[in-house]
Write an enzyme that holds these catalytic residues in place. Structure first.
Site, PDB file in Angstrom:
ATOM      1  N   LEU A 235      36.118 -15.645  64.665  1.00 52.47           N
ATOM      2  CA  LEU A 235      34.753 -16.190  64.682  1.00 52.47           C
ATOM      3  C   LEU A 235      33.713 -15.129  65.020  1.00 52.47           C
ATOM      4  O   LEU A 235      32.707 -15.417  65.671  1.00 52.47           O
ATOM      5  CB  LEU A 235      34.663 -17.320  65.728  1.00 52.47           C
ATOM      6  CG  LEU A 235      35.671 -18.473  65.624  1.00 52.47           C
ATOM      7  CD1 LEU A 235      35.453 -19.477  66.742  1.00 52.47           C
ATOM      8  CD2 LEU A 235      35.562 -19.162  64.272  1.00 52.47           C
ATOM      9  N   GLY A 236      33.942 -13.874  64.620  1.00 52.04           N
ATOM     10  CA  GLY A 236      32.991 -12.806  64.917  1.00 52.04           C
ATOM     11  C   GLY A 236      32.815 -12.655  66.424  1.00 52.04           C
ATOM     12  O   GLY A 236      33.787 -12.638  67.185  1.00 52.04           O
ATOM     13  N   GLY A 265      38.585  -7.584  62.009  1.00 53.54           N
ATOM     14  CA  GLY A 265      39.486  -8.719  61.730  1.00 53.54           C
ATOM     15  C   GLY A 265      40.922  -8.241  61.538  1.00 53.54           C
ATOM     16  O   GLY A 265      41.873  -8.883  61.986  1.00 53.54           O
ATOM     17  N   ASP A 266      41.070  -7.092  60.876  1.00 47.98           N
ATOM     18  CA  ASP A 266      42.419  -6.545  60.655  1.00 47.98           C
ATOM     19  C   ASP A 266      43.044  -6.191  62.001  1.00 47.98           C
ATOM     20  O   ASP A 266      44.240  -6.413  62.225  1.00 47.98           O
ATOM     21  CB  ASP A 266      42.355  -5.277  59.788  1.00 47.98           C
ATOM     22  CG  ASP A 266      41.535  -5.497  58.534  1.00 47.98           C
ATOM     23  OD1 ASP A 266      41.430  -6.653  58.099  1.00 47.98           O
ATOM     24  OD2 ASP A 266      40.987  -4.506  58.007  1.00 47.98           O
TER      25      ASP A 266
HETATM   26  O1  LIG Z   1      38.004  -5.519  49.087  1.00 47.64           O
HETATM   27  P1  LIG Z   1      38.897  -6.124  50.152  1.00 47.64           P
HETATM   28  O2  LIG Z   1      40.335  -5.824  49.904  1.00 47.64           O
HETATM   29  O3  LIG Z   1      38.617  -7.564  50.426  1.00 47.64           O
HETATM   30  O4  LIG Z   1      38.522  -5.423  51.521  1.00 47.64           O
HETATM   31  C1  LIG Z   1      38.674  -4.043  51.663  1.00 47.64           C
HETATM   32  C2  LIG Z   1      38.037  -3.643  52.956  1.00 47.64           C
HETATM   33  O5  LIG Z   1      36.662  -4.004  53.022  1.00 47.64           O
HETATM   34  O6  LIG Z   1      38.714  -4.322  54.011  1.00 47.64           O
HETATM   35  C3  LIG Z   1      38.895  -3.481  55.124  1.00 47.64           C
HETATM   36  C4  LIG Z   1      38.266  -4.092  56.328  1.00 47.64           C
HETATM   37  O7  LIG Z   1      38.825  -5.332  56.581  1.00 47.64           O
HETATM   38  C5  LIG Z   1      38.294  -2.141  54.751  1.00 47.64           C
HETATM   39  O8  LIG Z   1      39.114  -1.113  55.220  1.00 47.64           O
HETATM   40  C6  LIG Z   1      38.225  -2.169  53.253  1.00 47.64           C
HETATM   41  O9  LIG Z   1      37.196  -1.359  52.727  1.00 47.64           O
END
Ligand SMILES: O=P(O)(O)OC[C@@]1(O)O[C@H](CO)[C@@H](O)[C@@H]1O
Length: 322
Positions: A235-236, A265-266
Site C-alpha cells: 500500500l505504498g 515492491g520487489d
Molecule cells: O515493465 P515491468 O516489467 O512491469 O517493470 C520493470 C521495472 O519497472 O520493474 C522494476 C521495479 O519494480 C524495475 O527494476 C524495472 O524497470
C-alpha cells in the site's frame, strides 16, 4: 534456494533532477545511476545481499550490461540467449522523490524462445541446484512482446505437471495478473499493489484500497478463498496487508525519507521470502516485507537493502478482522 524468472529484464537508468521534471525542456541531471533491473532481478539481488541462495533466470546475452552487472555483485543467473540487447528503462526522480518511469517494451519472443524459456525454468526448478532444493519460484514483472497474457498462468501449470511441489509466487500486473489469479493452478502467493488489486477485483477506485487496509483485506479475501495461499498487498507509504487463510494483518513502518520507490515492491516481496526461508510466521514475514520495502524506498535508483540494514523494530503490526 529461490529461483526468480524475469521474462522482461531491464537496465534501469535513474536520473536525479535538481528541479521538477519539465515536459519538453532540456534539464541537467544532478546524478545518474544504473542498475540491473526487472522485478525478478531485483528480488534476486535483494536475496543475494542477505545471503539467501538464489538463481535469476533471465533472457539476454551474457555480455549484456544487465548480466555483467549481476556478475559483478555475485548474483548467480541462468540466461537464455536471445540475440537482442536487454531493454533500458528510464526513471526520472524529482527533488521531492516523485518518480516518472518510462519502460521500454522489451525483446520480442518467438514460439521457440518461449519454449526454451519454459524448459529452462522448469528444469532449474525441479533440479537440485548447488545441493539445494528450490523452495520458491518467483515469476515476476511484465511480459515482453510475443508472450501472451496467459504465460505465467500456463507456466505455473507446467511447473506443477513437471512435479515441482515448492511454492510459486507471481508478481505481475494487468492481464497477466488476472490470468494468473483465474488460472486452474493457483500460485502460492501474489503481491499486488493497490492498483493491481483493483484490476484483479474489478474495483474502480484503487486509492480507496490504498487508504484502507481493512477494505484491502476484505477485497483480497476472495482471492484466498479461491485457492491463493497468501496475498501480500502493498500500500505504498501505508505499508502492506497480508491476507491468508490463517488471518490478515496490516503492517506499517515509521515514515522514511524517500529517495526512489522503484523496486520497493520487489524488495517487500524479497523481505517476505527471506523471513519465510528463515522459518518466520506469516505475520513476522509481513513485518520483514514492510521493513525491506521502506529500506528500499530510502535508497537511490533500484538499490536493494541488506537484511541488517532494515528496521523491522520500526514496524507496527495489527491483526485485521475479515
Ligand atoms: O515493465 P515491468 O516489467 O512491469 O517493470 C520493470 C521495472 O519497472 O520493474 C522494476 C521495479 O519494480 C524495475 O527494476 C524495472 O524497470
Amino acid at each position: 534456494m529461490i529461483i526468480t524468472l524475469t521474462a522482461n529484464p531491464s537496465l534501469d537508468r535513474t536520473i536525479e533532477l535538481g528541479a521538477p521534471l519539465a515536459h519538453g525542456a532540456v534539464q541537467r541531471a544532478t546524478g545518474a545511476v544504473q542498475d540491473p533491473g526487472g522485478k525478478g532481478v531485483n528480488i534476486s539481488r535483494a536475496l543475494h545481499i542477505s545471503h539467501v541462495p538464489t538463481l535469476a533466470v533471465i533472457p539476454g546475452e551474457a555480455t549484456d550490461p544487465v548480466l555483467t552487472g549481476l556478475r559483478e555483485v555475485g548474483v548467480e543467473y541462468a540466461n537464455l540467449s536471445t540475440g537482442e540487447p536487454i531493454r533500458s528503462n528510464i526513471t526520472v526522480v524529482d527533488p521531492d522523490g516523485t518518480t516518472t518511469k518510462l519502460n521500454a517494451p522489451g525483446t520480442h519472443f518467438t514460439p521457440e524462445l518461449r519454449q526454451a524459456l519454459d524448459q529452462l525454468v522448469v528444469e532449474r526448478a525441479c533440479a537440485v541446484n548447488d545441493g539445494q532444493q528450490t523452495h520458491w519460484v518467483v515469476l515476476a514483472g511484465s511480459l515482453p512482446p510475443g508472450l501472451d497474457a496467459s504465460y505465467y498462468a500456463e507456466l505455473v501449470g507446467k511447473l506443477r505437471s513437471a512435479g515441482f511441489t515448492g511454492n510459486i509466487a507471481v508478481d505481475t500486473s494487468e492481464a497477466p495478473l488476472i490470468a494468473t489469479a483465474r488460472g486452474e493452478h493457483k500460485p502460492t502467493l501474489i503481491k499486488p499493489n493497490s492498483e493491481e488489486l483493483a484490476q484483479l477485483t474489478g474495483s474502480d477506485n484503487w486509492r480507496e484500497l490504498e487508504a484502507s487496509p481493512e477494505l484491502t483485506a476484505r477485497t483480497a479475501r476472495h482471492l484466498v478463498d479461491q485457492g491463493i495461499r497468501y496475498v501480500l498487498a502493498t500500500l505504498g507509504g501505508e505499508g502492506a496487508v497480508l491476507i491468508s487463510a490463517e488471518g490478515a494483518w496490516w503492517a506499517k513502518h515509521e515514515p522514511v525519507t524517500v529517495r526512489s520507490t522503484v523496486g520497493a515492491g520487489d524488495c517487500s516481496l524479497a523481505g517476505f521470502l527471506i523471513a519465510h526461508e528463515l522459518g518466520a510466521s506469516p505475520q513476522d514475514a509481513l513485518v520483514q516485507a514492510v521493513a525491506h520495502g521502506s529500506a528500499a524506498a530510502s535508497l537511490p535508483g533500484t538499490r536493494v537493502p541488506a537484511l541488517e540494514a532494515t528496521t523491522p523494530q520500526k514496524v507496527t503490526v495489527q491483526a485485521l478482522a475479515v
